[in-house]
Structure formats: C-alpha cells, structure tokens
Scaffold this motif. Structure first.
Motif, short mmCIF file in Angstrom:
data_model
loop_
_atom_site.label_atom_id
_atom_site.label_comp_id
_atom_site.label_asym_id
_atom_site.label_seq_id
_atom_site.Cartn_x
_atom_site.Cartn_y
_atom_site.Cartn_z
N GLU A 20 0.83 -1.20 0.00
CA GLU A 20 0.00 0.00 0.00
C GLU A 20 0.87 1.25 0.00
N PHE A 21 0.29 2.34 -0.48
CA PHE A 21 0.95 3.64 -0.36
C PHE A 21 -0.13 4.72 -0.36
N THR A 22 0.19 5.85 0.26
CA THR A 22 -0.74 6.97 0.30
C THR A 22 -0.49 7.86 -0.91
N SER A 23 -1.54 8.09 -1.69
CA SER A 23 -1.39 8.93 -2.88
C SER A 23 -1.37 10.40 -2.48
N ASN A 24 -1.13 11.26 -3.44
CA ASN A 24 -1.14 12.71 -3.15
C ASN A 24 -2.51 13.32 -3.44
N HIS A 25 -3.55 12.47 -3.48
CA HIS A 25 -4.91 12.94 -3.72
C HIS A 25 -5.73 12.89 -2.42
N ARG A 26 -6.67 13.82 -2.31
CA ARG A 26 -7.57 13.88 -1.15
C ARG A 26 -9.01 13.79 -1.66
N VAL A 27 -9.86 13.16 -0.85
CA VAL A 27 -11.26 12.97 -1.26
C VAL A 27 -12.18 13.31 -0.08
N LYS A 28 -13.30 13.99 -0.39
CA LYS A 28 -14.30 14.27 0.64
C LYS A 28 -15.08 12.99 0.94
N PRO A 29 -15.11 12.55 2.20
CA PRO A 29 -15.76 11.29 2.55
C PRO A 29 -17.22 11.19 2.09
N GLU A 30 -17.94 12.31 2.05
CA GLU A 30 -19.36 12.25 1.70
C GLU A 30 -19.58 11.90 0.23
N PHE A 31 -18.53 12.01 -0.57
CA PHE A 31 -18.66 11.66 -1.99
C PHE A 31 -18.13 10.25 -2.30
N TRP A 32 -17.56 9.61 -1.26
CA TRP A 32 -16.86 8.33 -1.51
C TRP A 32 -17.75 7.14 -1.22
N ASP A 33 -17.71 6.14 -2.15
CA ASP A 33 -18.41 4.88 -1.95
C ASP A 33 -17.38 3.76 -1.96
N HIS A 68 -6.13 7.54 -13.59
CA HIS A 68 -4.74 7.91 -13.85
C HIS A 68 -3.78 7.04 -13.03
N ILE A 69 -4.11 6.82 -11.75
CA ILE A 69 -3.27 5.98 -10.90
C ILE A 69 -3.21 4.55 -11.45
N TYR A 70 -4.37 4.02 -11.83
CA TYR A 70 -4.42 2.65 -12.34
C TYR A 70 -3.56 2.49 -13.60
N LEU A 71 -3.71 3.42 -14.53
CA LEU A 71 -2.94 3.34 -15.78
C LEU A 71 -1.44 3.49 -15.51
N SER A 72 -1.10 4.34 -14.56
CA SER A 72 0.30 4.53 -14.22
C SER A 72 0.90 3.26 -13.62
N LEU A 73 0.12 2.56 -12.81
CA LEU A 73 0.59 1.29 -12.23
C LEU A 73 0.74 0.22 -13.31
N CYS A 74 -0.16 0.22 -14.29
CA CYS A 74 -0.04 -0.72 -15.42
C CYS A 74 1.24 -0.43 -16.22
N ASP A 75 1.53 0.87 -16.42
CA ASP A 75 2.77 1.25 -17.11
C ASP A 75 3.99 0.83 -16.30
N SER A 76 3.87 0.89 -14.99
CA SER A 76 4.98 0.49 -14.12
C SER A 76 5.29 -1.00 -14.31
N ILE A 77 4.25 -1.81 -14.43
CA ILE A 77 4.44 -3.26 -14.67
C ILE A 77 5.14 -3.48 -16.01
N LYS A 78 4.63 -2.82 -17.04
CA LYS A 78 5.20 -2.97 -18.38
C LYS A 78 6.66 -2.53 -18.40
N ASP A 79 6.95 -1.45 -17.70
CA ASP A 79 8.32 -0.93 -17.64
C ASP A 79 9.25 -1.93 -16.98
N LEU A 80 8.80 -2.54 -15.88
CA LEU A 80 9.62 -3.55 -15.19
C LEU A 80 9.88 -4.75 -16.09
N GLU A 81 8.85 -5.17 -16.82
CA GLU A 81 8.98 -6.32 -17.72
C GLU A 81 9.97 -6.02 -18.84
#
Length: 404
Positions: free
Chosen positions: A37-50, A72-85
């Motif tokens: 796990e890691f903490t991203s640099n994004h913040r979210v209002k709890p009342e909007f989160w499901d 954006h985070i998901y795609l960046s993580l996918c790129d990270s996998i491809k980069d490692l490979e």
C-alpha cells in the motif's frame, strides 16, 4: 505459465482528516497474491466516496475529477508493470509501487562506455571463441561511431536509451556518404552495433530495440578469381624481386589450397599429416569460423612448401613467409602489374580461384569443395559455382552428347 493476477483498490484514511474535511487516498496493490500500500497525493471528501464501488459517487464535476485521478493511478501502475517487464526486472507488488513512485533508479549507460565494456570482454576471449580480426571490426565500428557523434551531435558519447530508429538511419547514411563505405560493409558495422544494443536490452538499460522494423539487404558482390590462363601466367612469370617472388608463392599456395589469409599465415608443421607415403594433408580449424577443414595438398602446393623448407621462417614453426594482410595486398598489386593482370589480386581472390578455377571447374563436387574450404554451409560454396561459365559450357556439352 500461469497468468499473473493484478488488482488495485482504494481506501480513505478517515482517521487522518485534513482541516477542510478531506481524507488522504490510500492505494492498495495486489499482484499474484502479494499486497502493498501507499498513500497517494490525492484527497477525497468522505461524503462523496463509496467504498463498495471504489470510486466517488455522482456525476458532479467533483466526482468526475476524483474518478479521473483513480483512472490515472491505475494506468500509471499498469505502465509500471510494463516498464519492469521491458527492463527485465522482477515484477512484484513492491516493485510496482516503488517504480510508480520513482524510488527505483535505473542505471543510465552511454553507448561508447557499453561498447568499450563489450570489446574488453571480447579481447579477454581471443582464442577462446573469438579471433583478433573479429575484435578489430568492432574497434573500427567504435571509431566510426565517435566520428558520427562528433559530427551529428557535437558530442563524445550518447545515452544508450536515446538511440532510436532515426539514429540508426542517420548512422547508416553517414557511413555511406561521409565515409564512402559500401552498402554491404555498412550493414556489417550496423550488425556489430546491433549486438551491443541487444546487450543493453537484455541488461534493462533500454526498453525497446531501436533496430525493430529495420531490414537490411546485402547486395550481391561479383567475386574476383583468376581463370586458367591468368593462373598459368602467374605461375610462369619470372619475378626477379625476391620479396615479390615470396608474395607470389604465398598467393599461389592459397590458389591451390583455398586457405584464407589468417590460415596460411598461421600454418605450421602441426597442421600437416601424412596418411600414406605419397600424400600430405592439411588438417586444421579455420581461424574465422573455427570449422575443421581437411585438404590433400596438390603437387603445386607441395612444391611451394618444399621451396621454403630451409627458410628462416621455419625457426618460428611457420611454413611460409607471410607478411601482414595490408602488405600482402599492396605487393600483389605490383605483381598484377608485372604480369599484366587487370584483376584486383587479394588473398580473397586466391581463395576464390581455388574454389572456382582449380576445383569446381575441374569437376570436383561442391560438397567436397565446401568441406575443403571449411564453409559452414553449402550455400556459401554455391556462390562460386554460379559464376562459372566454363562449368555451364561443359555440362551443356555433356547434355548435347547425350541427346545426340
């Protein structure tokens, strides 16, 4: 091989709210059952989160902005996998995270430093799988690269990951235009460079092979050889100069044995064996291909060896006085002028003469010639057979006799 499993989920750290009520967004990566796990640099209002749907609810501009962050985070993580490979690194949940966050520093390597390392290793293996002539070709490639970088980039070197398709095309054009190098030789230099680029790819210094999509086609080269009359002219010519006479004898020895320059230069008594009283054979490995070749000496070749039986070169264990390849070819030009031969005499010409005029034109089978030349493929020998009009004429005459 089982397919890897990869998933990303998001959580709000509700126990660490900011003053404006927003919560830090926690990202959890799961790869093949491993979790980090890691903490991203994004913040979210709890009342909007499901949490159940792992995204912000609603179609408001705010919800779209948050969900855009998640994509954006998901795609960046996918790129990270491809980069490692592509870099040949182990793909783990921890490495995916660290690569995404920029904690993994990939080594930056320059082209010429990598090439220098390649050549040092090759030099250490001379005689153990490589010959000095092979190393020399790579050293020449490096010199051309230095000149090219100075002219086109005003630099002494370049990062290997900066080499792309255009770099290779420009280098090819430079060799042909500025250096006036033939197309076939240019391709050889590019193939030398390609070997070093593949090592960079295997080591993970670059992600993609810049040679991908580039195809090189060698041009058919007319092979120079002496015909019967020219060979006889060379044999009969009286040469008063002792130095040139020795060069002529070495050249004729190659004409009647098919030995390449490196092989005749290194010819020793250990390379000869006598299966019976009337025969002497050469049995050795070719310097270039390391292929064994077996060759019975023709009388013309044996007579040349006998001529130098008391020469001082025998004290070194060698059989014939052979100079450097550069001097040999320079002297052969003088000999060609003396004999009135218009063809360019080289050590390659002698080897081609053995294949074409001495053997194939006299009915020796292509398989036997291939074996005597130490060729790795019969296709190489066929290049000589197709240039013999004399062979075509003889075989057509045989056909005429049968039809008659």
């Amino acid at each position: 091989m089982e397919k890897a499993t990869f998933s990303v989920s998001y959580f709000l750290r509700l126990n660490k709210l900011y003053r404006n009520g927003e919560a830090p967004l926690l990202v959890r990566i799961t790869y093949n059952g491993q979790r980090t796990e890691f903490t991203s640099n994004h913040r979210v209002k709890p009342e909007f989160w499901d949490q159940k749907s792992n995204k912000a609810l609603g179609k408001t501009a705010y919800a779209k902005k948050v969900n855009g962050f998640l994509d954006h985070i998901y795609l960046s993580l996918c790129d990270s996998i491809k980069d490692l490979e592509e870099r040949g690194m182990e793909v783990t949940a921890e490495n995916i995270k660290n690569n995404h966050l920029g904690f993994i520093e990939f080594k930056q390597v320059t082209l010429l430093s990598l090439y220098s390392e390649h050549n040092q290793k090759m030099e250490a293996l001379i005689g153990k799988g490589y010959s000095f002539s092979t190393l020399q070709k790579h050293l020449t490639t490096v010199e051309h690269l230095k000149d090219f970088l100075k002219m086109n980039y005003n630099s002494d070197d370049i990062l290997v990951d900066k080499i792309n398709n255009q770099f290779l095309l420009d280098f090819e054009f430079y060799l042909k235009s500025n250096k006036s190098i033939s197309s076939n030789t240019t391709i050889k230099y590019l193939k030398n460079l390609g070997k070093v680029i593949r090592s960079a790819l295997n080591a993970g210094y670059i992600k993609r092979n810049p040679f991908t999509g580039i195809k090189y086609h060698t041009e058919e080269v007319e092979r120079t050889f002496l015909d019967r009359s020219e060979l006889q002219l060379l044999i009969d010519k009286k040469i008063p100069n002792k130095r040139l006479e020795q060069i002529r004898d070495v050249f004729l020895f190659c004409c009647f044995t098919g030995l390449a320059f490196a092989d005749v230069q290194a010819l020793t008594a250990d390379s000869l064996y006598v299966p019976n009283e009337n025969e002497i054979w050469i049995k050795k490995r070719r310097q270039k291909t390391k292929k064994w070749f077996h060759l019975p000496l023709l009388p013309q070749a044996k007579n040349i060896l006998d001529r130098y039986s008391n020469h001082k070169i025998r004290e070194k264990g060698l059989l014939l006085p052979v100079p450097t390849n550069q001097k040999m070819n320079a002297y052969l030009k003088e000999i060609a002028d003396l004999c009135g031969i218009k063809k360019n005499l080289t050590t390659h010409c002698a080897r081609h003469t053995f294949a074409a005029t001495v053997t194939l034109a006299n009915g020796v089978s292509m398989e036997s010639v291939s074996k005597m030349l130490g060729h790795s493929s019969l296709l190489m020998t066929k290049q000589y057979a197709k240039i013999l009009d004399e062979t075509i004429g003889r075989e057509m005459q045989q056909l005429k006799d049968k039809l008659h």
